[in-house]
Design a protein around this motif. Structure first.
Motif, PDB file in Angstrom:
ATOM      1  N   ASN A 193      41.058  36.408  -3.136  1.00 50.76           N
ATOM      2  CA  ASN A 193      39.794  35.680  -3.080  1.00 50.76           C
ATOM      3  C   ASN A 193      38.961  36.150  -1.899  1.00 50.76           C
ATOM      4  O   ASN A 193      39.503  36.626  -0.905  1.00 50.76           O
ATOM      5  CB  ASN A 193      40.059  34.173  -2.943  1.00 50.76           C
ATOM      6  N   SER A 194      37.649  35.971  -2.029  1.00 53.82           N
ATOM      7  CA  SER A 194      36.741  36.326  -0.935  1.00 53.82           C
ATOM      8  C   SER A 194      36.077  35.076  -0.388  1.00 53.82           C
ATOM      9  O   SER A 194      35.896  34.089  -1.103  1.00 53.82           O
ATOM     10  CB  SER A 194      35.680  37.316  -1.418  1.00 53.82           C
ATOM     11  N   SER A 195      35.706  35.146   0.890  1.00 50.71           N
ATOM     12  CA  SER A 195      34.985  34.054   1.552  1.00 50.71           C
ATOM     13  C   SER A 195      33.858  34.640   2.390  1.00 50.71           C
ATOM     14  O   SER A 195      34.085  35.567   3.177  1.00 50.71           O
ATOM     15  CB  SER A 195      35.916  33.272   2.480  1.00 50.71           C
ATOM     16  N   GLN A 207      36.792  43.297  14.538  1.00 49.17           N
ATOM     17  CA  GLN A 207      38.083  42.763  14.085  1.00 49.17           C
ATOM     18  C   GLN A 207      38.700  43.632  12.989  1.00 49.17           C
ATOM     19  O   GLN A 207      39.887  43.923  13.020  1.00 49.17           O
ATOM     20  CB  GLN A 207      37.906  41.334  13.560  1.00 49.17           C
ATOM     21  N   PHE A 208      37.893  44.053  12.029  1.00 47.60           N
ATOM     22  CA  PHE A 208      38.432  44.764  10.875  1.00 47.60           C
ATOM     23  C   PHE A 208      38.453  46.289  11.034  1.00 47.60           C
ATOM     24  O   PHE A 208      39.237  46.963  10.377  1.00 47.60           O
ATOM     25  CB  PHE A 208      37.679  44.376   9.596  1.00 47.60           C
ATOM     26  N   LEU A 209      37.586  46.828  11.880  1.00 47.70           N
ATOM     27  CA  LEU A 209      37.513  48.281  12.040  1.00 47.70           C
ATOM     28  C   LEU A 209      37.929  48.754  13.430  1.00 47.70           C
ATOM     29  O   LEU A 209      37.952  49.962  13.684  1.00 47.70           O
ATOM     30  CB  LEU A 209      36.102  48.780  11.723  1.00 47.70           C
ATOM     31  N   GLY A 210      38.248  47.827  14.306  1.00 50.81           N
ATOM     32  CA  GLY A 210      38.698  48.192  15.642  1.00 50.81           C
ATOM     33  C   GLY A 210      37.666  49.030  16.367  1.00 50.81           C
ATOM     34  O   GLY A 210      36.461  48.784  16.262  1.00 50.81           O
ATOM     35  N   TRP A 212      23.060  42.430   5.561  1.00 56.63           N
ATOM     36  CA  TRP A 212      24.303  42.485   4.789  1.00 56.63           C
ATOM     37  C   TRP A 212      25.143  41.244   5.067  1.00 56.63           C
ATOM     38  O   TRP A 212      25.259  40.814   6.217  1.00 56.63           O
ATOM     39  CB  TRP A 212      25.110  43.723   5.169  1.00 56.63           C
ATOM     40  N   ASN A 213      25.709  40.683   4.016  1.00 55.82           N
ATOM     41  CA  ASN A 213      26.680  39.603   4.158  1.00 55.82           C
ATOM     42  C   ASN A 213      28.051  40.213   4.405  1.00 55.82           C
ATOM     43  O   ASN A 213      28.346  41.297   3.903  1.00 55.82           O
ATOM     44  CB  ASN A 213      26.732  38.751   2.880  1.00 55.82           C
ATOM     45  N   PHE A 214      28.872  39.509   5.153  1.00 52.69           N
ATOM     46  CA  PHE A 214      30.248  39.938   5.413  1.00 52.69           C
ATOM     47  C   PHE A 214      31.182  38.947   4.726  1.00 52.69           C
ATOM     48  O   PHE A 214      30.966  37.738   4.778  1.00 52.69           O
ATOM     49  CB  PHE A 214      30.551  39.950   6.906  1.00 52.69           C
ATOM     50  N   PHE A 215      32.240  39.477   4.119  1.00 57.52           N
ATOM     51  CA  PHE A 215      33.224  38.663   3.419  1.00 57.52           C
ATOM     52  C   PHE A 215      34.626  39.005   3.912  1.00 57.52           C
ATOM     53  O   PHE A 215      34.935  40.179   4.133  1.00 57.52           O
ATOM     54  CB  PHE A 215      33.183  38.938   1.910  1.00 57.52           C
ATOM     55  N   THR A 216      35.455  37.993   4.063  1.00 57.52           N
ATOM     56  CA  THR A 216      36.876  38.216   4.315  1.00 57.52           C
ATOM     57  C   THR A 216      37.604  38.050   2.995  1.00 57.52           C
ATOM     58  O   THR A 216      37.125  37.379   2.072  1.00 57.52           O
ATOM     59  CB  THR A 216      37.458  37.220   5.335  1.00 57.52           C
ATOM     60  N   LEU A 217      38.766  38.673   2.904  1.00 59.56           N
ATOM     61  CA  LEU A 217      39.593  38.585   1.702  1.00 59.56           C
ATOM     62  C   LEU A 217      40.899  37.889   2.038  1.00 59.56           C
ATOM     63  O   LEU A 217      41.418  38.027   3.147  1.00 59.56           O
ATOM     64  CB  LEU A 217      39.876  39.989   1.151  1.00 59.56           C
ATOM     65  N   SER A 218      41.442  37.170   1.080  1.00 56.89           N
ATOM     66  CA  SER A 218      42.672  36.414   1.317  1.00 56.89           C
ATOM     67  C   SER A 218      43.881  37.311   1.573  1.00 56.89           C
ATOM     68  O   SER A 218      44.896  36.841   2.064  1.00 56.89           O
ATOM     69  CB  SER A 218      42.947  35.469   0.145  1.00 56.89           C
ATOM     70  N   LEU A 265      40.800  46.113   0.084  1.00 52.43           N
ATOM     71  CA  LEU A 265      39.571  45.940  -0.691  1.00 52.43           C
ATOM     72  C   LEU A 265      39.742  46.455  -2.105  1.00 52.43           C
ATOM     73  O   LEU A 265      39.258  45.851  -3.062  1.00 52.43           O
ATOM     74  CB  LEU A 265      38.392  46.626   0.009  1.00 52.43           C
ATOM     75  N   ARG A 266      40.454  47.537  -2.270  1.00 46.97           N
ATOM     76  CA  ARG A 266      40.708  48.097  -3.612  1.00 46.97           C
ATOM     77  C   ARG A 266      41.458  47.087  -4.478  1.00 46.97           C
ATOM     78  O   ARG A 266      41.174  46.938  -5.680  1.00 46.97           O
ATOM     79  CB  ARG A 266      41.500  49.400  -3.458  1.00 46.97           C
ATOM     80  N   GLU A 267      42.395  46.360  -3.881  1.00 47.77           N
ATOM     81  CA  GLU A 267      43.138  45.327  -4.606  1.00 47.77           C
ATOM     82  C   GLU A 267      42.193  44.229  -5.093  1.00 47.77           C
ATOM     83  O   GLU A 267      42.284  43.768  -6.234  1.00 47.77           O
ATOM     84  CB  GLU A 267      44.221  44.739  -3.694  1.00 47.77           C
TER      85      GLU A 267
END
Length: 135
Positions: free
Chosen positions: A7-9, A22-25, A51-57, A117-119
């Motif tokens: 899921n995305s948020s 956080q995600f790309l260091g 751009w909107n940013f989304f986190t994935l579960s 992200l591919r998942e």
């Protein structure tokens, strides 16, 4: 084997400042630049924007343009040419940028972000378009 849905948020505006670090260091500035570059490469009508940013579960993330509707996406290297929504476009662009960033940095963490992200993309409502575009 269980197929668990990812899921995305949407990340609220007040928390955006730390998302890319956080995600790309240490590669976050290069990564953000690559997202914008890939957006322009894949969509001739792209002119920048918010751009909107989304986190994935599953621990991943992606970016999606907030000011676009359906767009025509074309990638000459694999012959892909079709319409997709802004969310699918953002996923596609982020996948291209993560792949490019992984090649550039040789950072296993970035490779992991690509596969997270591919998942998610594999189960997106526009999965067929996304997967054809990145093939």
């Amino acid at each position: 084997m269980l197929d668990i849905k990812v899921n995305s948020s949407l990340i609220p505006d007040e928390l955006r400042v730390n998302v890319l670090p956080q995600f790309l260091g240490p590669h976050y500035l290069t990564g953000e630049s690559m997202v914008n570059d890939w957006a322009a490469r894949l969509c001739s009508s792209y002119e920048g924007g918010y751009w909107n940013f989304f986190t994935l579960s599953n621990g991943g993330f992606y970016m999606s343009p907030s000011n676009m509707g359906r767009v025509h996406v074309r990638w000459h290297m694999n012959g892909y040419s079709d319409m997709m929504g802004a969310d699918a476009f953002g996923i596609t662009v982020t996948l291209f940028a993560l792949c490019h960033l992984a090649e550039h940095t040789l950072d296993d963490a970035i490779v992991g972000r690509y596969y997270q992200l591919r998942e998610f993309a594999a189960h997106h409502v526009e999965a067929a378009n996304i997967l054809r575009a990145i093939d």
